[in-house]
Design an enzyme around this catalytic site. Structure first.
Site, PDB file in Angstrom:
ATOM      1  N   GLU A   1       6.577  15.593   6.331  1.00  0.00           N
ATOM      2  CA  GLU A   1       6.173  14.359   7.037  1.00  0.00           C
ATOM      3  C   GLU A   1       7.399  13.530   7.416  1.00  0.00           C
ATOM      4  O   GLU A   1       8.350  13.484   6.653  1.00  0.00           O
ATOM      5  CB  GLU A   1       5.244  13.536   6.133  1.00  0.00           C
TER       6      GLU A   1
ATOM      7  N   HIS B   1      -1.182  10.558   7.471  1.00  0.00           N
ATOM      8  CA  HIS B   1      -1.164  10.217   6.035  1.00  0.00           C
ATOM      9  C   HIS B   1      -1.681   8.791   5.804  1.00  0.00           C
ATOM     10  O   HIS B   1      -0.926   7.907   5.360  1.00  0.00           O
ATOM     11  CB  HIS B   1       0.252  10.378   5.455  1.00  0.00           C
TER      12      HIS B   1
END
Ligand code: 8YV
Length: 333
Positions: A282, A300
């Site tokens: 990420e 997320h």
């Protein structure tokens, strides 16, 4: 290179026995925190801030010597080299629940306390998992794209999959898994689960073998911790067991899924679709995932409600306060 020591100087470091106001413990903020959490931290502590762990060595040695606490998001954590660079570190306080980015062995060796913020985010994470499951099965995001693209006037969206009456496999029956199970039952799903060991108090059918769980269910939802014990656990074999009518939802950690195998399974139509809130690297999302209509991609955000993010910040700071209150009798930060 990250900027070193964007200090918020809220109390002079130095002797606490000078008769002046108690000195605030010095804490290192690593990476960004939401504004309200960062402000709370500055209220209670003398905060040094670095943009990333690698910048720790750009802090003056005398500053590093005084830092007693670290505050960071769960995805940032505290690496072994960060811990090694802070000789007086007593506590790592994580904004979030996951501890997979904290070098727990390094912390244990030095007797450093590691605190996280479970409970406050449990319900919102479970709620988001349900949102993803429903959106995926019922083609909610696809339908939105379909209307916006002006395709409704010339066609119709393929029918979706009913959730009620189907089987849900939860991987990781901890706080979030249990909260998800309660909601799933209300939706008419039959809950099954897998984890490292059975829990007699959990009434849903337990599958010691993840492959067997995947074979049994229509939806596989991941709510387990990240880290080495679960890395790559959902691989080509598990996806094959989930099968061409099975859906995968991941609100755990990207590392739990072998992303290359997932992309291959989607390309080969060996699973029906996936909804992902987390990724191995990420915020970088594999380019190949962007092309699938039957994949929902989220940044997320399972715990990212106003209420929960505020509570996570409060809990992260409370963990530091509790530690320093106990560690420094008579001095309240
Ligand atoms: C948090 C998470 O929102 O708690 C965790 O471990 O992954 C998320 O739910 C995140 O840590 C905030 O940065």
């Amino acid at each position: 290179m990250a900027r070193a020591d964007e200090s918020a100087r809220l109390g002079a470091p130095g002797g606490a026995d000078s008769g002046a106001l108690p000195v605030k413990p010095e804490v290192l903020q690593v990476g960004s925190l939401p504004d309200d959490a960062a402000a709370l931290l500055r209220d209670g502590f003398h905060v040094h801030a670095i943009a990333a762990a690698e910048a720790v060595l750009t802090l003056a040695p005398a500053v590093r010597e005084r830092i007693r606490g670290v505050a960071a998001r769960s995805m940032v954590g505290a690496s072994g080299s960060l811990i090694d660079a802070l000789p007086k570190l007593e506590i790592v306080s994580i904004f979030g629940v996951g501890l997979d980015a904290v070098d727990l062995d390094a912390a244990r060796r030095r007797g450093i306390r590691v605190a996280n913020t479970p409970d406050v985010l449990t319900e919102d994470n479970a709620e988001f998992a349900i949102a993803l499951l429903l959106a995926l099965a019922r083609r909610v995001v696809e339908g939105d794209r379909f209307v916006r693209a002006g395709r409704w006037t010339s066609g119709s969206l393929p029918n979706s999959t009913r959730v009620r009456g189907r089987r849900l496999g939860i991987v990781g029956m901890g706080r979030i898994g249990s909260a998800l199970a309660r909601r799933a039952v209300a939706l008419g799903l039959e809950v099954h689960w897998h984890g490292p060991r059975p829990k007699p108090e959990i009434g849903y059918p337990y599958h010691a073998d993840l492959a067997q769980l995947a074979r049994t269910v229509d939806f596989l939802v991941l709510t387990c911790p990240g880290g080495p014990a679960t890395a790559g656990m959902v691989d080509a074999r598990i996806l094959a067991e989930l099968g061409p009518e099975g859906f995968l939802v991941n609100v755990a950690r990207g590392t739990v899924v072998d992303e290359t195998a997932l992309i291959a399974a989607l390309e080969g139509k060996r699973i029906a679709g996936a909804a992902l809130d987390v990724y191995a690297d990420e915020p970088r999302v594999p380019q190949a995932l962007l092309g699938f209509d039957n994949v929902i991609l989220e940044p997320h955000i399972a715990s990212a409600t106003v209420e929960t993010r505020r509570d996570i910040g409060l809990a992260m700071v409370a963990n530091l306060r509790t530690h320093f209150d106990a560690a420094t009798p008579g001095v309240r930060p």
